[in-house]
Motif scaffolding. Structure first.
Motif, PDB file in Angstrom:
ATOM      1  N   LYS A 272     -54.136  25.836 -17.605  1.00  0.00           N
ATOM      2  CA  LYS A 272     -54.558  27.151 -18.123  1.00  0.00           C
ATOM      3  C   LYS A 272     -54.415  28.204 -17.024  1.00  0.00           C
ATOM      4  CE  LYS A 272     -58.466  29.378 -20.501  1.00  0.00           C
ATOM      5  NZ  LYS A 272     -59.074  30.350 -19.607  1.00  0.00           N
ATOM      6  N   GLU A 273     -54.813  27.850 -15.829  1.00  0.00           N
ATOM      7  CA  GLU A 273     -54.676  28.762 -14.679  1.00  0.00           C
ATOM      8  C   GLU A 273     -53.202  28.991 -14.353  1.00  0.00           C
ATOM      9  OE1 GLU A 273     -56.874  27.196 -11.352  1.00  0.00           O
ATOM     10  OE2 GLU A 273     -58.677  26.912 -12.577  1.00  0.00           O
ATOM     11  N   LEU A 274     -52.431  27.915 -14.261  1.00  0.00           N
ATOM     12  CA  LEU A 274     -51.013  28.024 -13.909  1.00  0.00           C
ATOM     13  C   LEU A 274     -50.223  28.874 -14.908  1.00  0.00           C
ATOM     14  CD1 LEU A 274     -50.097  24.396 -12.790  1.00  0.00           C
ATOM     15  CD2 LEU A 274     -49.938  26.449 -11.384  1.00  0.00           C
ATOM     16  N   LEU A 275     -50.523  28.692 -16.185  1.00  0.00           N
ATOM     17  CA  LEU A 275     -49.786  29.395 -17.234  1.00  0.00           C
ATOM     18  C   LEU A 275     -50.389  30.759 -17.576  1.00  0.00           C
ATOM     19  CD1 LEU A 275     -49.150  26.305 -19.554  1.00  0.00           C
ATOM     20  CD2 LEU A 275     -47.447  27.496 -18.145  1.00  0.00           C
ATOM     21  N   ALA A 276     -51.558  31.038 -17.011  1.00  0.00           N
ATOM     22  CA  ALA A 276     -52.262  32.305 -17.266  1.00  0.00           C
ATOM     23  C   ALA A 276     -52.363  32.576 -18.770  1.00  0.00           C
ATOM     24  CB  ALA A 276     -51.573  33.454 -16.543  1.00  0.00           C
ATOM     25  N   CYS A 277     -52.877  31.583 -19.494  1.00  0.00           N
ATOM     26  CA  CYS A 277     -53.025  31.710 -20.947  1.00  0.00           C
ATOM     27  C   CYS A 277     -54.507  31.690 -21.324  1.00  0.00           C
ATOM     28  CB  CYS A 277     -52.263  30.593 -21.665  1.00  0.00           C
ATOM     29  SG  CYS A 277     -52.641  28.919 -21.118  1.00  0.00           S
ATOM     30  N   ASP A 278     -54.786  32.101 -22.539  1.00  0.00           N
ATOM     31  CA  ASP A 278     -56.172  32.140 -23.017  1.00  0.00           C
ATOM     32  C   ASP A 278     -56.692  30.766 -23.415  1.00  0.00           C
ATOM     33  OD1 ASP A 278     -56.480  35.055 -22.934  1.00  0.00           O
ATOM     34  OD2 ASP A 278     -55.016  35.055 -24.567  1.00  0.00           O
ATOM     35  N   ILE A 279     -55.802  29.935 -23.921  1.00  0.00           N
ATOM     36  CA  ILE A 279     -56.157  28.590 -24.387  1.00  0.00           C
ATOM     37  C   ILE A 279     -55.108  27.620 -23.862  1.00  0.00           C
ATOM     38  CG2 ILE A 279     -56.491  27.089 -26.402  1.00  0.00           C
ATOM     39  CD1 ILE A 279     -56.997  29.602 -28.054  1.00  0.00           C
ATOM     40  N   CYS A 280     -55.581  26.454 -23.403  1.00  0.00           N
ATOM     41  CA  CYS A 280     -54.629  25.420 -22.996  1.00  0.00           C
ATOM     42  C   CYS A 280     -55.109  24.082 -23.535  1.00  0.00           C
ATOM     43  CB  CYS A 280     -54.494  25.361 -21.477  1.00  0.00           C
ATOM     44  SG  CYS A 280     -53.127  24.302 -20.938  1.00  0.00           S
ATOM     45  N   VAL A 281     -54.185  23.342 -24.114  1.00  0.00           N
ATOM     46  CA  VAL A 281     -54.491  22.030 -24.657  1.00  0.00           C
ATOM     47  C   VAL A 281     -53.763  20.968 -23.835  1.00  0.00           C
ATOM     48  CG1 VAL A 281     -52.634  22.207 -26.372  1.00  0.00           C
ATOM     49  CG2 VAL A 281     -54.518  20.612 -26.774  1.00  0.00           C
ATOM     50  N   SER A 282     -54.442  19.852 -23.596  1.00  0.00           N
ATOM     51  CA  SER A 282     -53.812  18.759 -22.847  1.00  0.00           C
ATOM     52  C   SER A 282     -53.864  17.467 -23.653  1.00  0.00           C
ATOM     53  CB  SER A 282     -54.503  18.555 -21.496  1.00  0.00           C
ATOM     54  OG  SER A 282     -55.818  18.056 -21.674  1.00  0.00           O
ATOM     55  N   PHE A 283     -52.899  16.606 -23.349  1.00  0.00           N
ATOM     56  CA  PHE A 283     -52.769  15.318 -24.035  1.00  0.00           C
ATOM     57  C   PHE A 283     -52.475  14.250 -22.997  1.00  0.00           C
ATOM     58  CE2 PHE A 283     -51.324  18.626 -26.859  1.00  0.00           C
ATOM     59  CZ  PHE A 283     -51.778  18.276 -28.123  1.00  0.00           C
ATOM     60  N   THR A 284     -53.247  13.173 -22.992  1.00  0.00           N
ATOM     61  CA  THR A 284     -52.945  12.014 -22.160  1.00  0.00           C
ATOM     62  C   THR A 284     -53.417  10.786 -22.919  1.00  0.00           C
ATOM     63  OG1 THR A 284     -53.106  11.049 -19.942  1.00  0.00           O
ATOM     64  CG2 THR A 284     -55.100  12.119 -20.799  1.00  0.00           C
ATOM     65  N   GLY A 285     -52.754   9.669 -22.720  1.00  0.00           N
ATOM     66  CA  GLY A 285     -53.173   8.479 -23.446  1.00  0.00           C
ATOM     67  C   GLY A 285     -52.143   7.374 -23.407  1.00  0.00           C
ATOM     68  N   ASN A 286     -52.367   6.391 -24.257  1.00  0.00           N
ATOM     69  CA  ASN A 286     -51.519   5.211 -24.309  1.00  0.00           C
ATOM     70  C   ASN A 286     -50.902   5.094 -25.704  1.00  0.00           C
ATOM     71  OD1 ASN A 286     -50.298   2.739 -24.144  1.00  0.00           O
ATOM     72  ND2 ASN A 286     -52.174   1.555 -23.880  1.00  0.00           N
ATOM     73  N   ALA A 287     -49.612   5.395 -25.803  1.00  0.00           N
ATOM     74  CA  ALA A 287     -48.904   5.267 -27.084  1.00  0.00           C
ATOM     75  C   ALA A 287     -48.255   3.892 -27.239  1.00  0.00           C
ATOM     76  CB  ALA A 287     -47.844   6.369 -27.204  1.00  0.00           C
ATOM     77  N   GLY A 288     -48.440   3.016 -26.257  1.00  0.00           N
ATOM     78  CA  GLY A 288     -47.931   1.658 -26.376  1.00  0.00           C
ATOM     79  C   GLY A 288     -46.673   1.422 -25.555  1.00  0.00           C
ATOM     80  N   PRO A 289     -46.209   0.228 -25.540  1.00  0.00           N
ATOM     81  CA  PRO A 289     -46.563  -0.867 -26.434  1.00  0.00           C
ATOM     82  C   PRO A 289     -47.674  -1.783 -25.931  1.00  0.00           C
ATOM     83  CG  PRO A 289     -44.638  -1.495 -25.172  1.00  0.00           C
ATOM     84  CD  PRO A 289     -45.015  -0.088 -24.742  1.00  0.00           C
ATOM     85  N   ASP A 290     -48.123  -1.611 -24.681  1.00  0.00           N
ATOM     86  CA  ASP A 290     -49.098  -2.537 -24.100  1.00  0.00           C
ATOM     87  C   ASP A 290     -50.347  -1.802 -23.630  1.00  0.00           C
ATOM     88  OD1 ASP A 290     -47.286  -4.813 -24.236  1.00  0.00           O
ATOM     89  OD2 ASP A 290     -46.194  -3.857 -22.583  1.00  0.00           O
ATOM     90  N   VAL A 291     -51.393  -2.582 -23.382  1.00  0.00           N
ATOM     91  CA  VAL A 291     -52.623  -2.047 -22.800  1.00  0.00           C
ATOM     92  C   VAL A 291     -52.285  -1.429 -21.448  1.00  0.00           C
ATOM     93  CG1 VAL A 291     -54.875  -2.691 -21.829  1.00  0.00           C
ATOM     94  CG2 VAL A 291     -54.128  -3.688 -23.994  1.00  0.00           C
ATOM     95  N   MET A 292     -52.836  -0.251 -21.170  1.00  0.00           N
ATOM     96  CA  MET A 292     -52.651   0.412 -19.871  1.00  0.00           C
ATOM     97  C   MET A 292     -54.022   0.825 -19.346  1.00  0.00           C
ATOM     98  SD  MET A 292     -49.476   3.051 -20.570  1.00  0.00           S
ATOM     99  CE  MET A 292     -49.920   3.980 -19.120  1.00  0.00           C
ATOM    100  N   GLU A 293     -54.261   0.582 -18.061  1.00  0.00           N
ATOM    101  CA  GLU A 293     -55.541   0.946 -17.438  1.00  0.00           C
ATOM    102  C   GLU A 293     -56.724   0.392 -18.241  1.00  0.00           C
ATOM    103  OE1 GLU A 293     -55.709   5.222 -16.995  1.00  0.00           O
ATOM    104  OE2 GLU A 293     -54.164   5.224 -15.454  1.00  0.00           O
TER     105      GLU A 293
END
Length: 152
Positions: A82-103
């Motif tokens: 949000k700071e880097l892009l100087a925007c009013d709203i910032c959305v983030s996505f992180t996760g495990n889409a597969g195929p195996d267990v991670m962390e």
């Protein structure tokens, strides 16, 4: 995405994203709507951990302690981008889409965050389907959450 875009325009808000597992899918979906340039500042794809740390500035200690598949990492991603892009709203996505267990996190575990005004809202999702179905579900869920937050 059309509704989100219209709402952002109506409220005079700009948006950005910081995407790991979605790899730019949110930004791409928003940019597919005519007129997106009026509100879309940009998106940062941070697929690898080093990019999260070195480009966006996610705290190494957060990643070392909680992993990249965590609410705390999603918060850092949204807040810093949000700071880097100087925007009013910032959305983030992180996760495990597969195929195996991670962390130790099962396939389909997704953490998202929305930095808006002075708050960061976090979301823990457990999605199912193929890699691309999980990624699209995450994007569509955050589209709905963004609309809900902006309308408050």
């Amino acid at each position: 995405m059309e509704e989100l875009l219209a709402l952002l325009k109506e409220r005079g808000l700009t948006i950005g994203s910081c995407e790991s597992l979605t790899a730019g899918l949110f930004t791409s979906q928003l940019a597919a709507v005519s007129g997106a340039s009026a509100v879309l500042k940009g998106g940062i794809v941070t697929y690898q951990t080093a990019v999260k740390e070195q480009v966006v500035g996610v705290d190494h200690h957060v990643i070392a302690q909680d992993g990249v598949i965590s609410a705390s990492c999603a918060v850092e991603m949204a807040r810093k981008a949000k700071e880097l892009l100087a925007c009013d709203i910032c959305v983030s996505f992180t996760g495990n889409a597969g195929p195996d267990v991670m962390e130790g996190k099962p396939v389909g575990r997704v953490y998202c965050a929305i930095a808006y005004q002075e708050r960061v809202h976090t979301y823990e999702l457990q999605l199912s389907g193929s890699r691309n179905e999980i990624r699209m579900q995450a994007v569509m869920r955050m589209n709905a959450e963004l609309i809900r937050l902006i309308q408050k």
